[in-house]
Write a protein that holds these residues in place. Structure first.
Motif, mmCIF file in Angstrom:
data_model
loop_
_atom_site.group_PDB
_atom_site.id
_atom_site.type_symbol
_atom_site.label_atom_id
_atom_site.label_comp_id
_atom_site.label_asym_id
_atom_site.label_seq_id
_atom_site.Cartn_x
_atom_site.Cartn_y
_atom_site.Cartn_z
ATOM 1 N N MET A 22 -2.765 17.375 -9.806
ATOM 2 C CA MET A 22 -1.485 17.115 -8.923
ATOM 3 C C MET A 22 -1.651 15.775 -8.230
ATOM 4 O O MET A 22 -0.655 15.267 -8.217
ATOM 5 C CB MET A 22 -1.456 18.338 -7.754
ATOM 6 C CG MET A 22 -1.282 19.496 -8.260
ATOM 7 S SD MET A 22 -1.229 20.937 -7.194
ATOM 8 C CE MET A 22 0.290 20.565 -6.143
ATOM 9 N N ILE A 23 -2.960 15.322 -7.600
ATOM 10 C CA ILE A 23 -3.213 13.923 -7.187
ATOM 11 C C ILE A 23 -3.045 12.854 -8.263
ATOM 12 O O ILE A 23 -2.427 11.994 -8.130
ATOM 13 C CB ILE A 23 -4.489 14.103 -6.533
ATOM 14 C CG1 ILE A 23 -4.436 14.815 -5.054
ATOM 15 C CG2 ILE A 23 -4.984 12.755 -6.102
ATOM 16 C CD1 ILE A 23 -5.687 14.703 -4.301
ATOM 17 N N ASP A 24 -3.284 13.235 -9.703
ATOM 18 C CA ASP A 24 -3.631 12.232 -10.496
ATOM 19 C C ASP A 24 -2.058 12.122 -11.043
ATOM 20 O O ASP A 24 -1.658 10.827 -11.115
ATOM 21 C CB ASP A 24 -4.203 12.967 -11.827
ATOM 22 C CG ASP A 24 -5.575 12.881 -11.613
ATOM 23 O OD1 ASP A 24 -6.273 12.430 -10.625
ATOM 24 O OD2 ASP A 24 -6.239 13.702 -12.528
ATOM 25 N N GLU A 25 -1.037 13.089 -11.171
ATOM 26 C CA GLU A 25 0.308 12.939 -11.310
ATOM 27 C C GLU A 25 1.018 12.133 -10.476
ATOM 28 O O GLU A 25 1.595 11.226 -10.330
ATOM 29 C CB GLU A 25 0.864 14.234 -11.692
ATOM 30 C CG GLU A 25 2.328 14.109 -12.010
ATOM 31 C CD GLU A 25 3.059 15.361 -11.965
ATOM 32 O OE1 GLU A 25 4.299 15.552 -11.977
ATOM 33 O OE2 GLU A 25 2.142 16.517 -12.334
ATOM 34 N N ALA A 26 0.802 12.314 -8.958
ATOM 35 C CA ALA A 26 1.125 11.661 -7.849
ATOM 36 C C ALA A 26 1.005 10.166 -7.880
ATOM 37 O O ALA A 26 1.748 9.299 -7.735
ATOM 38 C CB ALA A 26 0.442 12.461 -6.626
ATOM 39 N N THR A 27 -0.512 10.050 -8.328
ATOM 40 C CA THR A 27 -1.009 8.552 -8.526
ATOM 41 C C THR A 27 -0.353 7.879 -9.627
ATOM 42 O O THR A 27 0.201 6.843 -9.349
ATOM 43 C CB THR A 27 -2.263 8.507 -8.777
ATOM 44 O OG1 THR A 27 -2.971 9.325 -7.502
ATOM 45 C CG2 THR A 27 -3.092 7.369 -8.788
ATOM 46 N N VAL A 32 0.910 -1.252 0.101
ATOM 47 C CA VAL A 32 0.045 -0.233 -0.001
ATOM 48 C C VAL A 32 0.873 1.268 -0.042
ATOM 49 O O VAL A 32 1.901 1.201 0.467
ATOM 50 C CB VAL A 32 -0.909 0.098 1.141
ATOM 51 C CG1 VAL A 32 -0.277 0.151 2.385
ATOM 52 C CG2 VAL A 32 -1.871 1.079 1.053
ATOM 53 N N HIS A 33 0.434 2.176 -0.861
ATOM 54 C CA HIS A 33 1.051 3.628 -0.568
ATOM 55 C C HIS A 33 0.054 4.365 -0.447
ATOM 56 O O HIS A 33 -1.297 4.251 -1.128
ATOM 57 C CB HIS A 33 1.694 4.010 -2.006
ATOM 58 C CG HIS A 33 2.381 5.204 -1.846
ATOM 59 N ND1 HIS A 33 3.685 5.463 -1.766
ATOM 60 C CD2 HIS A 33 1.692 6.563 -1.983
ATOM 61 C CE1 HIS A 33 3.645 6.925 -1.974
ATOM 62 N NE2 HIS A 33 2.546 7.490 -2.010
ATOM 63 N N VAL A 34 0.191 5.572 0.663
ATOM 64 C CA VAL A 34 -1.019 6.490 1.165
ATOM 65 C C VAL A 34 -0.442 7.688 0.729
ATOM 66 O O VAL A 34 0.581 8.058 1.247
ATOM 67 C CB VAL A 34 -1.200 6.211 2.452
ATOM 68 C CG1 VAL A 34 -2.450 7.169 2.747
ATOM 69 C CG2 VAL A 34 -1.429 4.766 3.081
ATOM 70 N N ILE A 35 -1.272 8.340 -0.262
ATOM 71 C CA ILE A 35 -1.062 9.686 -0.593
ATOM 72 C C ILE A 35 -1.544 10.467 0.431
ATOM 73 O O ILE A 35 -2.843 10.529 0.712
ATOM 74 C CB ILE A 35 -1.454 9.950 -2.085
ATOM 75 C CG1 ILE A 35 -0.753 8.967 -3.133
ATOM 76 C CG2 ILE A 35 -1.346 11.459 -2.444
ATOM 77 C CD1 ILE A 35 -1.333 9.058 -4.469
ATOM 78 N N ASP A 36 -0.743 11.320 1.056
ATOM 79 C CA ASP A 36 -1.396 12.113 2.087
ATOM 80 C C ASP A 36 -2.053 13.319 1.487
ATOM 81 O O ASP A 36 -1.346 14.247 1.131
ATOM 82 C CB ASP A 36 -0.084 12.460 3.032
ATOM 83 C CG ASP A 36 -0.532 13.161 4.342
ATOM 84 O OD1 ASP A 36 -1.701 13.418 4.563
ATOM 85 O OD2 ASP A 36 0.236 13.233 5.473
ATOM 86 N N SER A 69 -2.412 -1.449 -3.408
ATOM 87 C CA SER A 69 -3.654 -0.363 -3.826
ATOM 88 C C SER A 69 -2.883 0.802 -3.275
ATOM 89 O O SER A 69 -1.884 0.985 -2.582
ATOM 90 C CB SER A 69 -4.744 -0.688 -2.700
ATOM 91 O OG SER A 69 -4.204 -0.373 -1.397
ATOM 92 N N ILE A 70 -3.554 1.797 -3.953
ATOM 93 C CA ILE A 70 -3.124 3.386 -3.760
ATOM 94 C C ILE A 70 -4.305 3.857 -3.017
ATOM 95 O O ILE A 70 -5.213 3.912 -3.463
ATOM 96 C CB ILE A 70 -2.629 4.066 -4.804
ATOM 97 C CG1 ILE A 70 -1.490 3.575 -5.695
ATOM 98 C CG2 ILE A 70 -2.398 5.681 -4.352
ATOM 99 C CD1 ILE A 70 -1.499 3.882 -6.978
ATOM 100 N N GLU A 71 -4.036 4.342 -1.739
ATOM 101 C CA GLU A 71 -4.958 4.980 -0.776
ATOM 102 C C GLU A 71 -4.933 6.373 -0.596
ATOM 103 O O GLU A 71 -3.625 6.745 -0.882
ATOM 104 C CB GLU A 71 -4.965 4.497 0.499
ATOM 105 C CG GLU A 71 -5.130 2.771 0.498
ATOM 106 C CD GLU A 71 -6.502 2.147 -0.052
ATOM 107 O OE1 GLU A 71 -7.447 2.908 0.403
ATOM 108 O OE2 GLU A 71 -6.462 1.121 -0.848
ATOM 109 N N TYR A 72 -5.707 7.052 -0.095
ATOM 110 C CA TYR A 72 -5.668 8.579 0.068
ATOM 111 C C TYR A 72 -5.983 8.714 1.436
ATOM 112 O O TYR A 72 -7.098 8.381 1.978
ATOM 113 C CB TYR A 72 -6.606 9.170 -0.923
ATOM 114 C CG TYR A 72 -6.219 8.865 -2.297
ATOM 115 C CD1 TYR A 72 -5.184 9.575 -3.026
ATOM 116 C CD2 TYR A 72 -6.768 7.590 -3.029
ATOM 117 C CE1 TYR A 72 -4.875 9.150 -4.410
ATOM 118 C CE2 TYR A 72 -6.391 7.536 -4.280
ATOM 119 C CZ TYR A 72 -5.529 8.291 -5.026
ATOM 120 O OH TYR A 72 -5.246 7.807 -6.281
ATOM 121 N N GLY A 73 -5.238 9.613 2.300
ATOM 122 C CA GLY A 73 -5.688 10.049 3.375
ATOM 123 C C GLY A 73 -4.751 10.210 4.432
ATOM 124 O O GLY A 73 -3.330 10.583 3.901
ATOM 125 N N ALA A 74 -4.906 10.170 5.584
ATOM 126 C CA ALA A 74 -3.748 10.112 6.710
ATOM 127 C C ALA A 74 -2.953 8.818 6.633
ATOM 128 O O ALA A 74 -3.698 7.856 6.993
ATOM 129 C CB ALA A 74 -4.223 10.490 8.061
#
Length: 154
Positions: free
Chosen positions: A57-62, A39-43, A87-92
């Motif tokens: 910006m989020i799309d590019e990071a993803t 898992v990678h969590v995009i903060d 999975s790529i997750e979003y949050g804290a």
């Protein structure tokens, strides 16, 4: 008696420490026939203070994260571990890794690097590893050595 881990969660963030943890998880999975979920969590909190924020910006990071995870997936497959996904997750990251992911994937061990942040980020945000080790409902293996249990070279 040693526990046989069946479901391994490996948070990866692109850091050297996360790579050590991933390599260790691959070895554990090979020895136990375990499944790995990376898992990678995009903060998303990092984007809240950017005045010119736009969703690209989020799309590019993803997209960048997906490339890294695909490389890890290939490496695990080449090493003989085929029961692996991500999975790529979003949050804290702290909460996602410690509380949400273990429930969703029936995780019995989280294998993660000792730290992936700079000293300043740890001071401001706190260590994700520290939080996970305190609040995860399963075992947490904090990796400081390579797959051969040798201290990593800095």
């Amino acid at each position: 008696m040693l526990t046989k881990y069946e479901n391994i969660l490996v948070p990866v963030d692109g850091s050297k420490e996360a790579k050590l943890a991933f390599n260790k998880a691959v070895e554990v999975a090979k020895n136990n026939g375990s499944a790995i979920h990376m898992v990678h969590v995009i903060d998303t909190r990092a984007f809240q203070n950017i005045s010119s924020f736009d969703s690209s910006m989020i799309d590019e990071a993803t997209d960048n994260v997906k490339k890294t995870l695909d490389e890890y997936l290939k490496q695990a497959n080449d090493a003989g571990v085929t029961n692996i996904d991500y999975s790529i997750e979003y949050g804290a990251p702290k909460v996602v890794i410690a509380k949400e992911m273990p429930k969703r994937y029936h995780t019995d061990v989280i294998v993660m690097g000792a730290t992936g942040l700079s000293a300043f980020e740890r001071l401001v945000m706190g260590s994700v590893t520290d939080y996970v080790s305190k609040y995860a409902p399963c075992d947490v293996l904090i990796v400081r050595t390579d797959a051969s249990n040798q201290a990593s070279q800095n």
